[in-house]
Design a protein around this motif. Structure first.
Motif, short mmCIF file in Angstrom:
data_model
loop_
_atom_site.label_atom_id
_atom_site.label_comp_id
_atom_site.label_asym_id
_atom_site.label_seq_id
_atom_site.Cartn_x
_atom_site.Cartn_y
_atom_site.Cartn_z
N ARG A 85 0.83 -1.19 0.00
CA ARG A 85 0.00 0.00 0.00
C ARG A 85 0.87 1.24 0.00
NH1 ARG A 85 -5.57 -1.22 3.10
NH2 ARG A 85 -5.68 -3.44 2.66
N GLY A 86 0.52 2.20 -0.84
CA GLY A 86 1.27 3.44 -0.86
C GLY A 86 2.70 3.28 -1.36
N GLY A 87 2.96 2.23 -2.15
CA GLY A 87 4.31 2.05 -2.68
C GLY A 87 5.35 1.74 -1.64
N ARG A 88 4.96 1.05 -0.56
CA ARG A 88 5.89 0.78 0.53
C ARG A 88 6.73 -0.46 0.23
NH1 ARG A 88 2.29 0.38 5.65
NH2 ARG A 88 4.30 0.31 6.72
N ALA A 89 7.41 -0.43 -0.89
CA ALA A 89 8.31 -1.52 -1.27
C ALA A 89 9.70 -0.93 -1.50
CB ALA A 89 7.81 -2.23 -2.52
N GLU A 90 10.69 -1.58 -0.94
CA GLU A 90 12.07 -1.07 -1.01
C GLU A 90 13.00 -2.18 -1.44
OE1 GLU A 90 15.52 0.56 2.08
OE2 GLU A 90 13.43 0.43 2.74
N TRP A 91 13.97 -1.85 -2.27
CA TRP A 91 14.95 -2.84 -2.72
C TRP A 91 16.32 -2.49 -2.17
CZ3 TRP A 91 15.41 -7.52 -4.44
CH2 TRP A 91 16.61 -7.94 -5.02
N ARG A 92 17.04 -3.51 -1.66
CA ARG A 92 18.40 -3.34 -1.17
C ARG A 92 19.27 -4.44 -1.76
NH1 ARG A 92 18.03 -1.83 5.32
NH2 ARG A 92 16.36 -0.25 5.13
N SER A 93 20.38 -4.06 -2.35
CA SER A 93 21.30 -5.07 -2.90
C SER A 93 22.72 -4.54 -2.83
CB SER A 93 20.93 -5.40 -4.35
OG SER A 93 21.11 -4.28 -5.19
N ALA A 94 23.67 -5.46 -2.98
CA ALA A 94 25.08 -5.07 -2.92
C ALA A 94 25.91 -6.16 -3.56
CB ALA A 94 25.53 -4.87 -1.47
N THR A 95 27.08 -5.77 -4.07
CA THR A 95 28.07 -6.75 -4.50
C THR A 95 28.90 -7.10 -3.26
OG1 THR A 95 29.47 -4.90 -5.21
CG2 THR A 95 28.17 -6.00 -6.89
N ASP A 96 28.40 -8.07 -2.53
CA ASP A 96 28.96 -8.44 -1.24
C ASP A 96 28.66 -9.92 -1.02
OD1 ASP A 96 30.11 -8.37 1.26
OD2 ASP A 96 28.69 -6.91 2.11
N PHE A 97 29.26 -10.49 0.02
CA PHE A 97 28.90 -11.85 0.39
C PHE A 97 27.44 -11.86 0.85
CE2 PHE A 97 33.54 -12.03 0.95
CZ PHE A 97 33.82 -13.15 0.18
N PRO A 98 26.59 -12.73 0.28
CA PRO A 98 25.17 -12.68 0.59
C PRO A 98 24.84 -12.81 2.07
CG PRO A 98 25.56 -14.06 -1.32
CD PRO A 98 26.91 -13.71 -0.76
N ALA A 99 25.50 -13.74 2.75
CA ALA A 99 25.19 -13.93 4.17
C ALA A 99 25.49 -12.66 4.97
CB ALA A 99 25.97 -15.11 4.73
N ARG A 100 26.63 -12.08 4.73
CA ARG A 100 27.01 -10.88 5.48
C ARG A 100 26.02 -9.74 5.23
NH1 ARG A 100 33.02 -8.99 4.61
NH2 ARG A 100 32.26 -8.50 2.51
N PHE A 101 25.67 -9.54 3.96
CA PHE A 101 24.80 -8.42 3.62
C PHE A 101 23.37 -8.64 4.12
CE2 PHE A 101 21.95 -6.13 0.68
CZ PHE A 101 22.42 -4.84 0.89
N VAL A 102 22.81 -9.81 3.84
CA VAL A 102 21.42 -10.06 4.20
C VAL A 102 21.24 -10.09 5.71
CG1 VAL A 102 19.50 -11.69 4.01
CG2 VAL A 102 20.97 -11.26 2.03
N LEU A 103 22.18 -10.72 6.43
CA LEU A 103 22.07 -10.75 7.88
C LEU A 103 22.12 -9.34 8.47
CD1 LEU A 103 24.32 -13.85 8.63
CD2 LEU A 103 21.86 -13.66 9.05
N ALA A 104 22.91 -8.46 7.90
CA ALA A 104 22.95 -7.08 8.38
C ALA A 104 21.63 -6.37 8.11
CB ALA A 104 24.11 -6.32 7.72
N GLN A 105 21.03 -6.59 6.93
CA GLN A 105 19.79 -5.90 6.59
C GLN A 105 18.60 -6.39 7.43
OE1 GLN A 105 20.34 -3.30 4.60
NE2 GLN A 105 22.41 -4.17 4.66
N ALA A 106 18.71 -7.56 8.03
CA ALA A 106 17.61 -8.11 8.82
C ALA A 106 17.25 -7.22 10.00
CB ALA A 106 17.95 -9.51 9.30
N ARG A 107 18.14 -6.30 10.36
CA ARG A 107 17.85 -5.40 11.48
C ARG A 107 16.62 -4.55 11.22
NH1 ARG A 107 23.02 -3.13 9.36
NH2 ARG A 107 22.39 -1.66 7.74
N CYS A 108 16.25 -4.35 9.94
CA CYS A 108 15.13 -3.45 9.61
C CYS A 108 13.79 -4.16 9.61
CB CYS A 108 15.37 -2.78 8.26
SG CYS A 108 14.99 -3.83 6.83
N ALA A 109 13.78 -5.47 9.81
CA ALA A 109 12.57 -6.26 9.56
C ALA A 109 12.00 -6.87 10.83
CB ALA A 109 12.86 -7.36 8.55
#
Length: 279
Positions: A85-109
């Protein structure tokens, strides 16, 4: 309690349709923001050249990784365009090790959605394993098998074990349990367990859920003979037609806790139903 932010972890070279579908449904059900996340990194070959040829190879492979991540971003936005609703979709990506990056981003969820059945020897440069997520994210993980087409919350099975992990899982699952038509709490007793004590434990959990507006049936599994706990749990799940299993997640390795226990391993790799796991 509700889910205000749902995060979905996408993978390169794997089907993402099921997890995108379920993450989108969660965002709709709870009017939540939806965050898509992915990462990958160029894996250098074992035998490597140097000079200009090496740099060309590096540039080509890094460009290929970026194209793959761009494709995942497009897939995410296409799948979620009508879900938030209201365009509340966000994309996050990086050229990084997937585990390191995704585990860090989990703080927002509030909850992380991922696929199951990662390869036995997964590529750390292109894939974050659900084993990593469930043991290290610090958030509940909803494992979505590739064959799933929707999040079936009509009948939910809580796999109870009197541990902090199971208590955390039931609390994390409350928003889903409140949506369920039928909730069953089952404990798979050990051979030397006092059955009356087991009955009292699942009864306490049912009473706790009732105070949170969830009507649940308490159940104790019978003797399993030579069957494993996972096999006995599967029988109960089939019996109650569970669309979702809620359980604590357990690891045996003190070093990194990446060697999962038998039931946890089963729940990450089975293909019949979704599983919400908390560690």
């Amino acid at each position: 309690m509700t889910y205000a932010t749902v995060m979905v972890s996408l993978a390169l070279n794997q089907p993402n349709n099921a997890r995108l579908q379920v993450a989108g449904e969660l965002a709709e059900r709870y009017e939540a923001a939806l965050v898509g996340v992915a990462a990958a990194k160029f894996a250098p070959p074992i035998y490597f050249t140097d000079g200009a040829a090496a740099q060309r190879l590096i540039d080509q492979e890094e460009a290929a990784v970026k194209r793959c991540l761009a494709d995942l971003e497009a897939e995410f936005h296409a799948a979620t365009a009508t879900r938030t609703r209201g365009g509340r979709a966000e994309w996050r990506s990086a050229t990084d090790f997937p585990a390191r990056f995704v585990l860090a981003q989990a703080r927002c969820a509030d909850i992380v959605v991922s696929g199951g059945q990662s390869p036995a020897f997964s590529d750390a440069f292109s894939l974050v394993s659900p084993k990593d997520l469930v043991m290290q994210a610090g958030r509940p993980l909803l494992v979505v098998p590739d064959r799933i087409t929707w999040l079936d919350l009509r009948d939910v099975l809580v796999a109870w074990k009197d541990t902090p992990e199971a208590r955390r899982a039931v609390a994390d699952a409350l928003p889903m349990l409140r949506k369920a038509r039928d909730v069953t709490i089952v404990e798979i007793p050990e051979d030397d367990d006092d059955r009356s004590a087991v009955v009292a434990r699942v009864g306490d959990v049912a009473a706790w859920l009732a105070r949170h507006g969830v009507t649940a049936t308490a159940r104790v599994s019978g003797a399993g003979g030579a069957e494993t706990a996972a096999q006995r749990l599967e029988k109960v799940a089939d019996d109650v037609a569970a669309g979702l299993i809620v359980a604590g997640a357990y690891g045996h390795s003190r070093f990194r806790e990446l060697i999962l226990g038998g039931v946890t391993q089963y729940l990450v790799t089975q293909t019949a139903r979704c599983a919400l796991l908390s560690h």
